[in-house]
Design a protein around this motif. Structure first.
Motif, mmCIF file in Angstrom:
data_model
loop_
_atom_site.group_PDB
_atom_site.id
_atom_site.type_symbol
_atom_site.label_atom_id
_atom_site.label_comp_id
_atom_site.label_asym_id
_atom_site.label_seq_id
_atom_site.Cartn_x
_atom_site.Cartn_y
_atom_site.Cartn_z
ATOM 1 N N GLY A 69 0.785 -1.223 0.000
ATOM 2 C CA GLY A 69 0.000 0.000 0.000
ATOM 3 C C GLY A 69 0.818 1.275 0.000
ATOM 4 N N ASN A 70 2.040 1.226 0.495
ATOM 5 C CA ASN A 70 2.813 2.464 0.591
ATOM 6 C C ASN A 70 3.383 2.925 -0.748
ATOM 7 N N VAL A 71 3.514 2.061 -1.735
ATOM 8 C CA VAL A 71 4.100 2.472 -3.012
ATOM 9 C C VAL A 71 3.231 2.150 -4.216
ATOM 10 N N GLU A 72 2.149 1.450 -4.024
ATOM 11 C CA GLU A 72 1.326 1.034 -5.154
ATOM 12 C C GLU A 72 -0.115 1.518 -5.026
ATOM 13 N N GLU A 73 -0.307 2.694 -4.516
ATOM 14 C CA GLU A 73 -1.647 3.224 -4.321
ATOM 15 C C GLU A 73 -2.369 3.511 -5.628
ATOM 16 N N LEU A 74 -1.634 3.750 -6.707
ATOM 17 C CA LEU A 74 -2.271 4.116 -7.970
ATOM 18 C C LEU A 74 -2.977 2.945 -8.641
ATOM 19 N N PHE A 75 -2.576 1.731 -8.308
ATOM 20 C CA PHE A 75 -3.189 0.565 -8.932
ATOM 21 C C PHE A 75 -4.443 0.170 -8.167
ATOM 22 N N ARG A 76 -5.481 -0.172 -8.891
ATOM 23 C CA ARG A 76 -6.728 -0.617 -8.255
ATOM 24 C C ARG A 76 -6.784 -2.139 -8.273
ATOM 25 N N SER A 77 -5.823 -2.728 -7.623
ATOM 26 C CA SER A 77 -5.736 -4.180 -7.596
ATOM 27 C C SER A 77 -5.081 -4.595 -6.289
ATOM 28 N N ASN A 78 -5.328 -5.809 -5.876
ATOM 29 C CA ASN A 78 -4.644 -6.315 -4.683
ATOM 30 C C ASN A 78 -3.359 -7.056 -5.031
ATOM 31 N N LYS A 79 -2.979 -7.049 -6.313
ATOM 32 C CA LYS A 79 -1.764 -7.728 -6.771
ATOM 33 C C LYS A 79 -0.616 -6.731 -6.882
ATOM 34 N N SER A 80 0.567 -7.147 -6.491
ATOM 35 C CA SER A 80 1.751 -6.308 -6.613
ATOM 36 C C SER A 80 2.278 -6.353 -8.040
ATOM 37 N N ARG A 81 2.562 -5.202 -8.593
ATOM 38 C CA ARG A 81 3.157 -5.106 -9.921
ATOM 39 C C ARG A 81 4.664 -4.842 -9.827
ATOM 40 N N MET A 82 5.183 -4.726 -8.599
ATOM 41 C CA MET A 82 6.596 -4.390 -8.405
ATOM 42 C C MET A 82 7.423 -5.555 -7.870
ATOM 43 N N ASP A 83 6.828 -6.361 -7.037
ATOM 44 C CA ASP A 83 7.569 -7.438 -6.384
ATOM 45 C C ASP A 83 7.562 -8.699 -7.227
ATOM 46 N N PRO A 84 8.574 -9.550 -7.056
ATOM 47 C CA PRO A 84 8.604 -10.803 -7.821
ATOM 48 C C PRO A 84 7.413 -11.697 -7.489
ATOM 49 N N MET A 85 7.043 -12.497 -8.448
ATOM 50 C CA MET A 85 5.955 -13.446 -8.221
ATOM 51 C C MET A 85 6.458 -14.578 -7.338
ATOM 52 N N ARG A 86 5.534 -15.227 -6.646
ATOM 53 C CA ARG A 86 5.850 -16.393 -5.828
ATOM 54 C C ARG A 86 5.359 -17.636 -6.569
ATOM 55 N N ILE A 87 5.890 -18.780 -6.190
ATOM 56 C CA ILE A 87 5.424 -20.012 -6.822
ATOM 57 C C ILE A 87 4.529 -20.772 -5.852
ATOM 58 N N ASN A 88 3.386 -21.180 -6.350
ATOM 59 C CA ASN A 88 2.476 -22.040 -5.606
ATOM 60 C C ASN A 88 2.817 -23.466 -6.027
ATOM 61 N N VAL A 89 3.483 -24.174 -5.157
ATOM 62 C CA VAL A 89 4.018 -25.491 -5.488
ATOM 63 C C VAL A 89 2.915 -26.461 -5.902
ATOM 64 N N ASP A 90 1.754 -26.350 -5.292
ATOM 65 C CA ASP A 90 0.658 -27.267 -5.624
ATOM 66 C C ASP A 90 0.113 -27.046 -7.026
ATOM 67 N N ALA A 91 0.350 -25.874 -7.616
ATOM 68 C CA ALA A 91 -0.153 -25.584 -8.962
ATOM 69 C C ALA A 91 0.934 -25.716 -10.028
ATOM 70 N N HIS A 92 2.160 -26.099 -9.640
ATOM 71 C CA HIS A 92 3.260 -26.222 -10.596
ATOM 72 C C HIS A 92 3.291 -27.618 -11.214
ATOM 73 N N ASP A 93 3.575 -27.694 -12.484
ATOM 74 C CA ASP A 93 3.695 -28.966 -13.198
ATOM 75 C C ASP A 93 5.105 -29.513 -12.977
ATOM 76 N N PHE A 94 5.217 -30.580 -12.188
ATOM 77 C CA PHE A 94 6.522 -31.132 -11.838
ATOM 78 C C PHE A 94 7.042 -32.169 -12.825
ATOM 79 N N PHE A 95 6.243 -32.560 -13.774
ATOM 80 C CA PHE A 95 6.691 -33.589 -14.696
ATOM 81 C C PHE A 95 7.759 -33.048 -15.637
ATOM 82 N N PRO A 96 8.687 -33.891 -16.076
ATOM 83 C CA PRO A 96 9.734 -33.419 -16.995
ATOM 84 C C PRO A 96 9.139 -32.864 -18.286
ATOM 85 N N LYS A 97 9.815 -31.847 -18.793
ATOM 86 C CA LYS A 97 9.375 -31.196 -20.032
ATOM 87 C C LYS A 97 10.485 -31.291 -21.057
#
Length: 118
Positions: free
Chosen positions: A70-98
């Motif tokens: 909230g201190n640096v992203e007040e201009l965006f009307r979203s609850n998602k950060s556009r500045m910080d790196p994304m996190r990985i949700n391990v349960d939603a990641h495809d672990f099979f070899p590609k």
């Protein structure tokens, strides 16, 4: 990726395609001097196909936005950060070899891809 009703959902191919096309491989193979390589009929040689795009999209599964600061992203009307790196949700990641574009394998959970059933 599985949705909330436990139905298999395919990963979005757009990001996988854009990364390969714009930031890594490009659309056509290149010679060492930077000119586009051509086959025996004079056509451009493609660097990847739809199978490669789908494999790259599977690599990028499971990433979620971090919470907005909230201190640096007040201009965006979203609850998602556009500045910080994304996190990985391990349960939603495809672990099979590609398969990679060069014919090798990219794996996460299995020690060697040759141990995978064909």
């Amino acid at each position: 990726k599985w949705d909330v009703q436990r139905i298999l959902v395919r990963p979005d191919e757009n990001l996988g395609r854009e990364i390969m096309q714009l930031f890594t491989l490009g659309m056509h193979e290149l010679n060492y001097d930077g000119t586009e390589a051509r086959d025996e009929f004079g056509r451009h040689i493609q660097t990847y196909d739809n199978y490669d795009i789908m494999s790259n999209a599977r690599v990028l599964t499971g990433f979620i936005y971090t919470a907005r600061r909230g201190n640096v992203e007040e201009l965006f009307r979203s609850n998602k950060s556009r500045m910080d790196p994304m996190r990985i949700n391990v349960d939603a990641h495809d672990f099979f070899p590609k398969p990679s574009v060069d014919g090798n394998w990219i794996g996460d959970r299995y020690p060697l891809c040759r141990h995978m059933p064909k």
